[in-house]
Design a protein around this motif. Structure first.
Motif, short mmCIF file in Angstrom:
data_model
loop_
_atom_site.label_atom_id
_atom_site.label_comp_id
_atom_site.label_asym_id
_atom_site.label_seq_id
_atom_site.Cartn_x
_atom_site.Cartn_y
_atom_site.Cartn_z
N HIS A 183 -3.29 5.55 4.12
CA HIS A 183 -2.75 4.78 2.98
C HIS A 183 -3.92 4.34 1.92
O HIS A 183 -4.87 4.44 2.16
N ARG A 242 -4.85 1.58 -1.05
CA ARG A 242 -4.55 0.05 -1.69
C ARG A 242 -4.04 -0.01 -3.03
O ARG A 242 -4.12 1.01 -3.75
N ASP A 279 0.76 -1.22 -0.07
CA ASP A 279 -0.02 0.21 0.12
C ASP A 279 0.95 1.31 -0.07
O ASP A 279 1.80 1.35 0.55
#
Length: 128
Positions: A124, A126, A84
């Motif tokens: 974060h 993906r 990520d």
């Protein structure tokens, strides 16, 4: 045994163990390299070549977080996983873009690829 994603991240980190250079070997270019390596999809990012032009790109969006979100969308809410793209804020307020690996963010700093404390991660996105 190392899985494919971990192996790909090791390759990305090895490529970014070169001397620091804005636009070629910096925190955002390492995160872009990781995302492109893991997904096979190119990212269309603004261009910067020195500290001033990097600061100008960030200023255009208002923050590094906003610039990353402009390209990658809304941050994930589930726990981070290897690969990520991650945003880190150090205690002195410095924001850096990195990659989550082995339970913590790793960023491309002036002295190479550096693991950071997980508690410094602020957002974060993906890659899967």
């Amino acid at each position: 045994m190392m899985d494919t994603r971990q192996s790909q991240l090791r390759e990305v980190f090895a490529r970014h163990s070169t001397p620091f250079a804005y636009g070629g070997a910096d925190c955002v270019t390492m995160a872009r390299d990781a995302m492109e390596t893991l997904t096979g999809r190119p990212l269309n990012l603004p261009v910067w070549h020195d500290e001033a032009s990097a600061a100008a790109v960030i200023a255009r969006y208002g923050s590094l977080h906003a610039a990353v979100a402009h390209v990658l969308g809304t941050p994930a809410t589930a726990p981070a996983q290897d690969g990520d793209v991650v945003l880190v804020r150090s205690p002195d307020g410095t924001e850096m873009c990195g990659v989550w690996a082995a339970g913590r963010p790793c960023v491309r700093a002036r002295n190479g690829v550096v693991p950071m404390p997980a508690r410094w991660a602020t957002a974060h996105w993906r890659t899967s």
